[in-house]
Scaffold this active site. Structure first.
Site, PDB file in Angstrom:
ATOM      1  CG  ASP A 121      62.017 -16.419  98.542  1.00  0.00           C
ATOM      2  OD1 ASP A 121      61.512 -16.568  97.429  1.00  0.00           O
ATOM      3  OD2 ASP A 121      61.533 -15.665  99.416  1.00  0.00           O
TER       4      ASP A 121
ATOM      5  NE  ARG B  50      71.054 -15.003 105.441  1.00  0.00           N
ATOM      6  CZ  ARG B  50      70.698 -16.293 105.493  1.00  0.00           C
ATOM      7  NH1 ARG B  50      71.159 -17.061 106.466  1.00  0.00           N
ATOM      8  NH2 ARG B  50      69.925 -16.822 104.562  1.00  0.00           N
TER       9      ARG B  50
ATOM     10  CB  SER C 134      64.757 -11.458  96.934  1.00  0.00           C
ATOM     11  OG  SER C 134      65.201 -12.716  97.380  1.00  0.00           O
TER      12      SER C 134
END
Length: 893
Positions: free
Chosen positions: A633, A515, A579
């Site tokens: 995250d 994203r 990540s």
């Protein structure tokens, strides 16, 4: 009885030439299917009244709980005793059930008389006599040295409060023993046995003959969940869902209900169906307006005993085609009549009409029971077996056939089998006892297996203590290299203070999609956040190509997003959620250690991903971006919640994986120079226990899941608490239970053997408070697991135990974190907020509550609040960038 009244009417009121009009005259006794369906509908309403707490006291059909919670599954085994007391004689039985695949039942029994003086004497005399007969029987079989379980068929009106507790309401059948009414008959038997002192037994259950009939047939046919008696009296029982039984606590499982359906119509609900002959019989009975014998007998107007017991065998034979006329003549002549051939034909026809009506009414009420079971189970088509006993059903030549046909006609969506019971009042009591023993044995075996997963307060305190030890080892420069909990510096040195403002870009890369986000932080303290984002795919050829191709694709997507937002050419600060395994050297420098999740882009491993991104931006020469921060995250979650709550200094992820971060004092972060201030530490707590420090808490199921995982011996704590592994732990426990015959009747399906088939989302669904057991069964059926109601309860219990342990372990780890923050600051009490994200935390119905309770229990000096994060991996990266920009700008002034 009805037939005798009809005959009296015909012989006194009608001429011989009118006898052939019997069919026409008795037309009103023939019940159409429409009428029978209406009766069935009324009976359904009476059932519901009997089950309801507020309507039960006035209900005609009492729907009494029996505390029998399961039917036989074929695995019952052992030796059992049974007492059958319901008249002037009583029986003692020895029943041996063998579970060797043949389901063999052996029986010995003996009948003992009860002298009239004992029937009318004291209760002590009666139960001493029963104990003496029981001792005699055990002597005869040479089993007096064994403490055998016993089931007691006690066919008198009782108020039952437990499976082994039943209070006599009133004596019937000629018994008048004093001091028994209002007392528990099981206690009276036990005291009589204790007075003898020469043997001991374990009285497990008190039942009536209807329940015994269902259980006897249930041993031969596992679909049997209804018991029916049609003899001198009539009654029925069936397995009802616990959630519908208001008189008994608990919502899970099923319980057999003794319907006492003989009283149906006592409230006048059947007055439009009763005939003048029914009313005449009722008025002449011992209890007008009530059933003849409370607890066992049926209403008079559809009883089996036409002409009374004396003539019952003759009445049955009257309905036979060949022998009926001759038998009718014999019976009429015994009544002092001189019948003609026409009289005998009419008499036989009357008996046929009365018995057909009896069977039809019985079918209508059974149809109501079957329909209710079908709806309870939520099945489109029900397959069920009815266990039946009673002289009318067994001896009448047409009753059973008429009953079967009518039931199947009234409930065409039910496949119904009728199974004749043999000795339900004796063998049935033993089967109830066998099932109770089987359930108790299996429950003990399951609890022993689940016990290591059920952690005590002291055990959780020990987990908390060990976590604190491992945190210290990870922070220390001397022990960091061998510490499993790595306590990695993130170089995030502050949380939001509410003065952040501006527009920021964020990238979120962690899979085949990624994203691009625009996050607008509004002016003013805690002014709020506006967010826009767009998802882009990463083609496989890019994932497997070169590093330049991958990062060029990312920059192309950024350019598309800026154009989409009307911001082409604008230079903005950017936060990058990356990540993948990295070694972070500063807030904006992160070295990729290894690709995971299917990525194989060459030339990236060992390189700084921020540098790779900047080089791709420069190659494009369309815009420039200020890459301020690379984060994970967990940190993003803390920062997102920190923007809403200034007390948020801890981040927690409990989803597919699990991790935590928190604000540590710089003086304790030995891997980074500097003593002043604080830095967010990424704990990587999933590896807690990798050095063996949790081995005494790990079970055989944890070990099995670990050994077959992609990284055996690694991330052991994560494998005990995260969503990726909880379903596998449950599956392994279910396999163990099934292999040992404790679940699914010992039958392991191929689906259950498939790794990953029991997804963690099923735990959340199964444990949902609003989910009935029939829906749990539907989930198991979706998994290819054919389950009973009892199986569903067991699966739900396993899910509860596994998820609760995960929440408690997570809570113990979090208690260690918040207590360390409090101790770092030398506070007697700490107020802190934990920002939380992850599907397990958010979607599981009980995980969050159990975790909160555990933290409160283990860290009583900390006032901990939990705040759910929204989009920590995207919005969080932008907010970290916003904080970094605020600090940078402050330093430039």
């Amino acid at each position: 009885m009805i037939a005798s009244h009809l005959l009296a009417y015909f012989f006194t009121e009608l001429n011989h030439d009118q006898v052939q009009k019997v069919d026409q005259y008795l037309y009103h006794m023939r019940l159409s299917d429409e009428t029978l369906l209406e009766i069935s509908k009324r009976f359904r309403k009476e059932m519901e009244k009997g089950l309801g707490a507020t309507t039960h006291p006035t209900a005609a059909v009492k729907m009494l709980p029996t505390f029998v919670r399961s039917t036989p599954d074929g695995t019952e085994h052992g030796e059992f005793l049974a007492l059958d007391l319901g008249g002037t004689n009583f029986r003692v039985l020895w029943v041996k059930v063998t579970d060797n695949g043949l389901q063999k039942v052996e029986m010995e029994n003996q009948i003992y008389a009860i002298p009239e003086d004992i029937m009318r004497g004291s209760g002590t005399q009666l139960f001493d006599h029963i104990a003496e007969c029981l001792a005699n029987f055990m002597d005869k079989l040479q089993i007096k040295d064994k403490k055998l379980p016993l089931g007691f068929t006690f066919s008198f009106p009782c108020h039952q409060t437990k499976l082994d507790e039943s209070f006599l309401v009133s004596w019937t059948k000629g018994f008048k023993s004093s001091g028994v009414e209002g007392r528990d008959v099981v206690t009276l038997i036990r005291k009589a046995i204790q007075r003898r002192g020469d043997f001991d037994i374990d009285i497990v259950a008190v039942v009536n003959d209807t329940v015994g009939t269902m259980m006897t047939c249930g041993y031969d046919d596992h679909n049997c969940e209804i018991g029916l008696i049609v003899g001198t009296g009539s009654n029925a029982c069936y397995m009802e869902e616990m959630r519908h039984i208001d008189m008994v606590e608990g919502d899970e499982g099923r319980m057999c209900i003794n319907m006492e359906w003989g009283a149906f119509g006592d409230d006048g609900s059947l007055n439009d169906i009763r005939t003048e002959f029914d009313q005449e019989i009722d008025m002449g009975s011992l209890n007008p307006g009530k059933q003849l014998s409370p607890g066992v007998s049926g209403t008079r107007w559809w009883r089996g005993g036409v002409f009374g017991a004396k003539w019952s065998s003759g009445t049955v034979r009257m309905t036979l085609e060949k022998d009926g006329i001759r038998k009718a003549r014999e019976v009429l002549m015994r009544l002092g009549l001189d019948p003609t051939q026409e009289d005998c034909v009419a008499t036989r026809r009357i008996c046929q009409i009365v018995s057909t009506r009896s069977a039809s009414l019985c079918a209508a009420t059974l149809a109501a029971v079957l329909q209710r079971i079908k709806e309870n189970k939520g099945e489109e088509r029900l397959r069920s077996t009815i266990g039946v006993d009673g002289s009318v059903y067994k001896k009448h030549p047409h009753f059973a056939k008429c009953l079967h046909k009518t039931v199947r006609r009234l409930v065409p969506d039910c496949d119904v089998r009728f199974l004749r019971s043999e000795d339900g009042s004796g063998k049935g009591a033993a089967m109830v006892t066998a099932v109770a023993y089987r359930l108790a044995d299996q429950h003990r075996a399951r609890q022993k297996t689940l016990e290591p997963l059920q952690l005590s307060h002291d055990q959780l305190l020990e987990v908390k203590r060990r976590m604190k030890v491992e945190m210290e080892r990870g922070l220390s420069k001397e022990t960091h290299a061998i510490a499993p909990v790595k306590m990695l510096p993130t170089y995030v040195c502050a949380t939001p203070d509410g003065t952040e403002k501006g527009d920021f870009l964020a990238l979120d890369l962690g899979g085949t999609n990624f994203r691009v986000l625009l996050v607008r932080v509004r002016n003013g303290k805690w002014g709020g956040v506006e967010m826009h984002n767009k998802i882009y795919a990463i083609p496989q050829e890019v994932m497997h190509g070169t590093g330049d191709e991958l990062f060029d694709h990312i920059v192309q997507c950024i350019a598309d997003f800026l154009e989409y937002m009307g911001m082409k050419g604008v230079s903005l600060p950017l936060g990058f959620t990356f990540s993948f395994p990295c070694q972070q050297n500063s807030l904006d420098e992160s070295i990729l250690l290894k690709w995971t999740k299917g990525f194989k882009a060459s030339g990236c491993e060992g390189e700084d991903v921020v540098t790779l991104l900047k080089e791709a931006i420069h190659r494009r020469e369309e815009f420039d971006l200020d890459v301020v921060a690379v984060v994970n995250d967990t940190v993003g979650t803390m920062m997102t919640c920190g923007f809403e709550d200034p007390h948020c200094e801890v981040g927690l992820i409990v989803g597919t994986g699990s991790n935590a971060c928190y604000m540590e004092e710089m003086r304790n972060v030995e891997l980074v120079e500097g003593e002043e201030g604080r830095m967010c530490v990424n704990m990587e707590w999933g590896a807690f226990g990798d050095n063996g420090c949790l081995d005494d808490f790990r079970t055989e199921f944890d070990v099995a899941v670990d050994e077959l995982s992609l990284n055996p011996g690694k991330q052991r704590f994560e494998k005990m608490i995260s969503g990726m592994y909880l379903g596998e732990i449950v599956r392994n426990i279910l396999i163990d239970f099934t292999k040992r015959g404790l679940l699914f009747r010992g039958r392991i399906s191929e689906r259950l053997k498939t790794r990953g088939i029991f997804e963690t989302k099923f735990l959340s669904q199964i444990e949902s408070d609003c989910l009935a057991l029939l829906q749990v069964r539907a989930i198991l059926q979706h998994l290819g697991l054919e389950s009973t109601c009892d199986d569903s309860i067991i699966v739900k219990e396993v899910c509860t135990v596994v998820a609760r342990r995960a929440a408690q372990l997570c809570g113990a780890g979090m208690a260690a974190v918040v207590d360390k923050i409090r101790e770092n600051r030398g506070l007697d009490a700490l107020k802190v907020t934990v920002g939380v994200d992850g599907t397990l935390y958010k979607l599981h119905p009980h995980f969050a509550k159990v975790m909160h309770e555990t933290v409160k229990d283990l860290a009583p000096k900390c006032d901990v609040s939990f705040l759910q994060s929204e989009d920590g991996s995207g919005k969080g990266a932008a907010l970290i960038t916003a904080v970094a920009c605020r600090i940078r700008e402050a330093g430039q002034r």
